[in-house]
Design an enzyme around this catalytic site. Structure first.
Site, PDB file in Angstrom:
ATOM      1  N   ASP A   7      50.413  90.856  37.377  1.00  0.00           N
ATOM      2  CA  ASP A   7      49.522  91.909  37.566  1.00  0.00           C
ATOM      3  C   ASP A   7      48.049  91.597  38.085  1.00  0.00           C
ATOM      4  O   ASP A   7      47.103  92.751  39.037  1.00  0.00           O
ATOM      5  CB  ASP A   7      49.337  93.157  37.447  1.00  0.00           C
ATOM      6  CG  ASP A   7      48.592  93.633  36.185  1.00  0.00           C
ATOM      7  OD1 ASP A   7      48.351  93.004  35.336  1.00  0.00           O
ATOM      8  OD2 ASP A   7      49.408  94.583  35.819  1.00  0.00           O
TER       9      ASP A   7
ATOM     10  N   GLU B 268      56.968  89.854  33.547  1.00  0.00           N
ATOM     11  CA  GLU B 268      56.961  91.329  33.742  1.00  0.00           C
ATOM     12  C   GLU B 268      56.649  92.754  34.656  1.00  0.00           C
ATOM     13  O   GLU B 268      55.813  93.590  35.187  1.00  0.00           O
ATOM     14  CB  GLU B 268      55.798  91.172  32.783  1.00  0.00           C
ATOM     15  CG  GLU B 268      54.610  93.066  32.504  1.00  0.00           C
ATOM     16  CD  GLU B 268      53.729  92.259  31.657  1.00  0.00           C
ATOM     17  OE1 GLU B 268      53.071  92.773  30.310  1.00  0.00           O
ATOM     18  OE2 GLU B 268      52.471  92.722  32.796  1.00  0.00           O
TER      19      GLU B 268
ATOM     20  N   GLU C 100      44.912  96.567  39.540  1.00  0.00           N
ATOM     21  CA  GLU C 100      46.033  95.809  38.823  1.00  0.00           C
ATOM     22  C   GLU C 100      47.326  96.929  38.937  1.00  0.00           C
ATOM     23  O   GLU C 100      48.642  96.875  39.263  1.00  0.00           O
ATOM     24  CB  GLU C 100      46.232  96.030  37.198  1.00  0.00           C
ATOM     25  CG  GLU C 100      45.544  94.834  36.162  1.00  0.00           C
ATOM     26  CD  GLU C 100      43.750  95.332  36.414  1.00  0.00           C
ATOM     27  OE1 GLU C 100      43.825  96.260  36.563  1.00  0.00           O
ATOM     28  OE2 GLU C 100      43.031  94.607  36.183  1.00  0.00           O
TER      29      GLU C 100
ATOM     30  N   HIS D  94      37.720  94.845  28.620  1.00  0.00           N
ATOM     31  CA  HIS D  94      37.269  94.138  30.082  1.00  0.00           C
ATOM     32  C   HIS D  94      37.534  95.058  31.231  1.00  0.00           C
ATOM     33  O   HIS D  94      37.091  94.515  31.998  1.00  0.00           O
ATOM     34  CB  HIS D  94      37.842  92.612  30.379  1.00  0.00           C
ATOM     35  CG  HIS D  94      39.713  92.520  30.342  1.00  0.00           C
ATOM     36  ND1 HIS D  94      40.165  93.712  32.006  1.00  0.00           N
ATOM     37  CD2 HIS D  94      40.893  92.755  29.525  1.00  0.00           C
ATOM     38  CE1 HIS D  94      41.441  92.636  31.327  1.00  0.00           C
ATOM     39  NE2 HIS D  94      41.670  92.903  30.686  1.00  0.00           N
TER      40      HIS D  94
ATOM     41  N   ARG E 191      37.999  96.861  34.363  1.00  0.00           N
ATOM     42  CA  ARG E 191      37.417  97.150  36.081  1.00  0.00           C
ATOM     43  C   ARG E 191      37.076  98.698  35.868  1.00  0.00           C
ATOM     44  O   ARG E 191      35.606  99.204  36.319  1.00  0.00           O
ATOM     45  CB  ARG E 191      37.779  96.550  36.909  1.00  0.00           C
ATOM     46  CG  ARG E 191      37.619  95.028  37.596  1.00  0.00           C
ATOM     47  CD  ARG E 191      38.105  94.904  38.556  1.00  0.00           C
ATOM     48  NE  ARG E 191      36.970  93.961  39.487  1.00  0.00           N
ATOM     49  CZ  ARG E 191      37.490  92.917  38.705  1.00  0.00           C
ATOM     50  NH1 ARG E 191      38.220  91.743  37.735  1.00  0.00           N
ATOM     51  NH2 ARG E 191      36.702  91.323  39.284  1.00  0.00           N
TER      52      ARG E 191
ATOM     53  N   HIS F  68      35.049  89.366  25.729  1.00  0.00           N
ATOM     54  CA  HIS F  68      34.865  89.259  27.449  1.00  0.00           C
ATOM     55  C   HIS F  68      34.210  88.498  28.017  1.00  0.00           C
ATOM     56  O   HIS F  68      32.908  88.627  28.334  1.00  0.00           O
ATOM     57  CB  HIS F  68      35.665  89.654  27.728  1.00  0.00           C
ATOM     58  CG  HIS F  68      36.794  89.635  29.409  1.00  0.00           C
ATOM     59  ND1 HIS F  68      35.802  88.988  30.255  1.00  0.00           N
ATOM     60  CD2 HIS F  68      38.240  89.748  29.831  1.00  0.00           C
ATOM     61  CE1 HIS F  68      37.313  88.899  30.935  1.00  0.00           C
ATOM     62  NE2 HIS F  68      38.431  88.996  30.749  1.00  0.00           N
TER      63      HIS F  68
HETATM   64  C1  UD1 Z   1      41.026  89.507  35.110  1.00  0.00           C
HETATM   65  C2  UD1 Z   1      42.372  90.103  36.430  1.00  0.00           C
HETATM   66  C3  UD1 Z   1      42.500  91.265  34.627  1.00  0.00           C
HETATM   67  C4  UD1 Z   1      43.370  90.536  33.301  1.00  0.00           C
HETATM   68  C5  UD1 Z   1      42.199  89.885  32.804  1.00  0.00           C
HETATM   69  C6  UD1 Z   1      42.417  89.241  31.921  1.00  0.00           C
HETATM   70  C7  UD1 Z   1      41.950  90.835  37.934  1.00  0.00           C
HETATM   71  C8  UD1 Z   1      40.958  91.072  39.537  1.00  0.00           C
HETATM   72  N1  UD1 Z   1      41.338  91.051  37.429  1.00  0.00           N
HETATM   73  O1  UD1 Z   1      40.115  90.864  35.219  1.00  0.00           O
HETATM   74  O2  UD1 Z   1      43.703  91.783  36.127  1.00  0.00           O
HETATM   75  O3  UD1 Z   1      43.818  91.810  33.194  1.00  0.00           O
HETATM   76  O4  UD1 Z   1      41.207  88.631  34.062  1.00  0.00           O
HETATM   77  O5  UD1 Z   1      41.515  89.070  31.006  1.00  0.00           O
HETATM   78  O6  UD1 Z   1      42.500  89.777  38.682  1.00  0.00           O
HETATM   79  N2  UD1 Z   1      34.700  84.364  33.527  1.00  0.00           N
HETATM   80  C9  UD1 Z   1      34.446  83.128  32.573  1.00  0.00           C
HETATM   81  N3  UD1 Z   1      35.048  82.830  32.113  1.00  0.00           N
HETATM   82  C10 UD1 Z   1      36.657  83.155  32.318  1.00  0.00           C
HETATM   83  C11 UD1 Z   1      36.937  84.116  33.031  1.00  0.00           C
HETATM   84  C12 UD1 Z   1      35.853  84.856  33.411  1.00  0.00           C
HETATM   85  O7  UD1 Z   1      32.810  83.183  33.224  1.00  0.00           O
HETATM   86  O8  UD1 Z   1      36.846  81.878  31.259  1.00  0.00           O
HETATM   87  C13 UD1 Z   1      33.949  85.130  34.319  1.00  0.00           C
HETATM   88  C14 UD1 Z   1      33.604  85.167  35.660  1.00  0.00           C
HETATM   89  O9  UD1 Z   1      32.011  84.688  35.968  1.00  0.00           O
HETATM   90  C15 UD1 Z   1      34.447  85.755  36.022  1.00  0.00           C
HETATM   91  C16 UD1 Z   1      34.500  86.858  36.054  1.00  0.00           C
HETATM   92  O10 UD1 Z   1      34.297  86.855  35.002  1.00  0.00           O
HETATM   93  O11 UD1 Z   1      33.910  85.492  37.434  1.00  0.00           O
HETATM   94  C17 UD1 Z   1      35.596  88.008  36.667  1.00  0.00           C
HETATM   95  O12 UD1 Z   1      36.479  86.968  36.863  1.00  0.00           O
HETATM   96  P1  UD1 Z   1      38.223  87.971  37.026  1.00  0.00           P
HETATM   97  O13 UD1 Z   1      39.662  87.289  36.910  1.00  0.00           O
HETATM   98  O14 UD1 Z   1      37.966  87.881  38.610  1.00  0.00           O
HETATM   99  O15 UD1 Z   1      37.996  89.030  36.234  1.00  0.00           O
HETATM  100  P2  UD1 Z   1      38.664  89.591  34.847  1.00  0.00           P
HETATM  101  O16 UD1 Z   1      37.743  91.215  34.664  1.00  0.00           O
HETATM  102  O17 UD1 Z   1      38.287  88.792  33.970  1.00  0.00           O
HETATM  103  N1  UDP Z   2      43.326  87.536  23.283  1.00  0.00           N
HETATM  104  C1  UDP Z   2      42.674  85.910  22.898  1.00  0.00           C
HETATM  105  N2  UDP Z   2      41.456  85.842  22.201  1.00  0.00           N
HETATM  106  C2  UDP Z   2      40.443  86.826  23.036  1.00  0.00           C
HETATM  107  C3  UDP Z   2      40.920  87.836  23.812  1.00  0.00           C
HETATM  108  C4  UDP Z   2      42.826  88.243  23.182  1.00  0.00           C
HETATM  109  O1  UDP Z   2      43.720  85.005  23.133  1.00  0.00           O
HETATM  110  O2  UDP Z   2      39.595  86.639  22.217  1.00  0.00           O
HETATM  111  C5  UDP Z   2      44.275  87.138  23.911  1.00  0.00           C
HETATM  112  C6  UDP Z   2      45.430  88.092  23.233  1.00  0.00           C
HETATM  113  O3  UDP Z   2      46.154  87.810  22.575  1.00  0.00           O
HETATM  114  C7  UDP Z   2      45.991  89.006  24.245  1.00  0.00           C
HETATM  115  C8  UDP Z   2      45.185  88.308  25.866  1.00  0.00           C
HETATM  116  O4  UDP Z   2      44.415  87.789  25.068  1.00  0.00           O
HETATM  117  O5  UDP Z   2      47.402  87.949  24.801  1.00  0.00           O
HETATM  118  C9  UDP Z   2      44.812  89.878  26.435  1.00  0.00           C
HETATM  119  O6  UDP Z   2      44.237  89.357  27.518  1.00  0.00           O
HETATM  120  P1  UDP Z   2      43.319  90.720  28.352  1.00  0.00           P
HETATM  121  O7  UDP Z   2      42.735  91.757  26.770  1.00  0.00           O
HETATM  122  O8  UDP Z   2      42.203  89.693  27.903  1.00  0.00           O
HETATM  123  O9  UDP Z   2      43.913  90.839  29.558  1.00  0.00           O
HETATM  124  P2  UDP Z   2      45.241  91.748  29.378  1.00  0.00           P
HETATM  125  O10 UDP Z   2      46.318  92.136  29.248  1.00  0.00           O
HETATM  126  O11 UDP Z   2      44.496  93.460  29.448  1.00  0.00           O
HETATM  127  O12 UDP Z   2      45.306  91.532  31.151  1.00  0.00           O
END
Ligand code: UD1
Ligand code: UDP
Length: 376
Positions: free
Chosen positions: A96, A118, A132, A212, A214, A245
């Site tokens: 999502d 999923e 999401e 993490h 939002r 995160h």
């Molecule tokens: C995203 C997804 C969320 C998912 C989560 C898993 C959306 C809107 N959100 O949230 O559904 O549960 O990922 O973790 O699709 N960043 C880094 N390096 C990385 C990843 C993120 O620096 O490898 C930082 C960057 O500044 C980036 C910010 O995190 O712009 C936000 O990343 P984004 O994917 O937009 O949102 P998440 O909060 O990670």
């Molecule tokens: N995970 C990981 N490293 C971490 C934290 C989580 O590999 O430091 C894995 C965890 O086992 C799970 C997935 O990341 O499979 C969950 O991701 P996240 O919580 O970022 O996203 P969500 O599931 O809420 O979309």
């Protein structure tokens, strides 16, 4: 050969699609192409490395602190070009995220079949989880194959008027990935970067934390940090292990409020195997993550979910997951209960696996194979 395209962007999508990609690659009837939007960068690369998946196309879209609209626009433009070139018969998306919805929209514009892994998770609350819930509702409208993890998720799709014959209960591929990971860590327990692993063998209790969402940005994270400060004061012998995160909206409050405390271990996001190892060795999991809610019950770890609602009610019903929201007093009391009351702990620490049996990927490959057989 049938052309399949797996398009994903974030850590959890990669974890949950990896077993399926590996399963399809074993079958010579399919030409499997992997395209990453790289909505996440470092956190995505960590997963690809573990499963030895090298993307065929890397759109490299992540920008620091990206906004939903800009990211969506970039995914739409870049994926449009990719689909124009590769022309798959079916695309696969998982979950999502923004990547999932934007990719599905482009595939629909191009009349390419969409397989949604999923499918059917719902809270029925437009703003929680945000964005999401709406990403997955809209993706369900666009998709052709709905791979629902449980009866409940299938029921949600039926309530929305989707056709029964396109919905398949497969279990969640997260359990396929977890089984692969569990086998690897039991064979060779990985180091946990940034953490002295002696903490797992000196008799102290360990709480693993992730967060993490939002909808928790701002006040929610401040309250979570307040609860952790109070817990670390009250329980100086307990370790609070927190891989933070990379989202700046998470990094900033967590580092500000929780740095410099002896028993709070703020570490970088862990690669998948070390994270699974940390979960395996911890006593309690405190999280707002979707995937972690699905994984930890398999290890018999009580999970306290820092959200007001969940699209994953199965483990709540089974008694291993409890919703605690972000009220600091409530978080404090629920963690304290599990740390001090062994009967309350035992009641929650049941190994249950309502999300799958590790065979979801095999089922999905079978369904897609049948689709092509009937078509030809
Ligand atoms: C995203 C997804 C969320 C998912 C989560 C898993 C959306 C809107 N959100 O949230 O559904 O549960 O990922 O973790 O699709 N960043 C880094 N390096 C990385 C990843 C993120 O620096 O490898 C930082 C960057 O500044 C980036 C910010 O995190 O712009 C936000 O990343 P984004 O994917 O937009 O949102 P998440 O909060 O990670
Ligand atoms: N995970 C990981 N490293 C971490 C934290 C989580 O590999 O430091 C894995 C965890 O086992 C799970 C997935 O990341 O499979 C969950 O991701 P996240 O919580 O970022 O996203 P969500 O599931 O809420 O979309």
């Amino acid at each position: 050969m049938h052309k399949l395209s797996f398009i994903f962007g974030t850590r959890p999508e990669a974890i949950k699609l990896a077993p399926l990609i590996l399963e399809f690659k074993k079958n010579t009837s399919f030409d499997v192409n992997v395209c990453v939007t790289a909505q996440h960068r470092e956190m995505l690369d960590q997963v690809l490395e573990i499963f030895e998946i090298v993307p065929d196309v890397d759109l490299n879209l992540m920008q620091p602190n990206q906004t939903l609209s800009k990211l969506t626009a970039k995914v739409i433009n870049s994926v449009d070009e990719y689909l124009e070139k590769y022309k798959p018969d079916v695309i696969f998306v998982q979950g999502d995220t923004t990547t999932v919805f934007a990719v599905s929209l482009v595939a629909f514009y191009k009349k390419i079949k969409i397989a949604h892994v999923e499918a059917g998770l719902r809270t029925w609350n437009k703003y929680s989880p945000f964005p999401e819930e709406i990403n997955r509702v809209l993706t369900s409208r666009l998709a052709d194959f709905h791979f629902a993890p449980t009866e409940t998720s299938k029921g949600n799709l039926l309530k929305e008027g989707l056709t029964d014959e396109n919905i398949y209960i497969t279990g969640n591929t997260v359990i396929d990935a977890l089984f692969i990971a569990k086998e690897k860590i039991e064979e060779n327990m990985p180091e946990i970067p940034g953490l002295n692993t002696e903490i797992f063998s000196n008799g102290s209790k360990n709480v693993l934390i992730t967060g993490h969402r939002r909808e928790n940005f701002g006040k929610g994270f401040e309250q979570i940090c307040q609860a952790l400060q109070e817990l670390s004061n009250e329980f100086p012998d307990v370790n609070f292990i927190y891989p933070v995160h990379l989202n700046p909206n998470v990094q900033e409050p967590v580092r500000k409020y929780l740095s410099g405390r002896k028993n709070i271990h703020l570490i970088e996001p862990l690669s998948y195997l070390p994270f699974v190892a940390a979960m395996y060795k911890s006593d309690i999991v405190l999280t707002d993550s979707g995937g972690v809610q699905e994984e930890a019950p398999s290890f018999g770890k009580p999970v306290l979910v820092m959200r007001e609602n969940t699209e994953r009610p199965e483990a709540v019903t089974a008694g291993t997951v409890k919703l605690v929201g972000t009220d600091p007093g409530k978080i404090f009391n629920e963690v304290k209960l599990l740390l001090t009351d062994s009967a309350a702990y035992s009641k929650m620490a049941n190994a249950v696996n309502p999300y799958g049996d590790g065979l979801a990927s095999k089922r999905i490959v079978k369904i897609i194979s049948q689709y092509f057989n009937e078509k030809n």
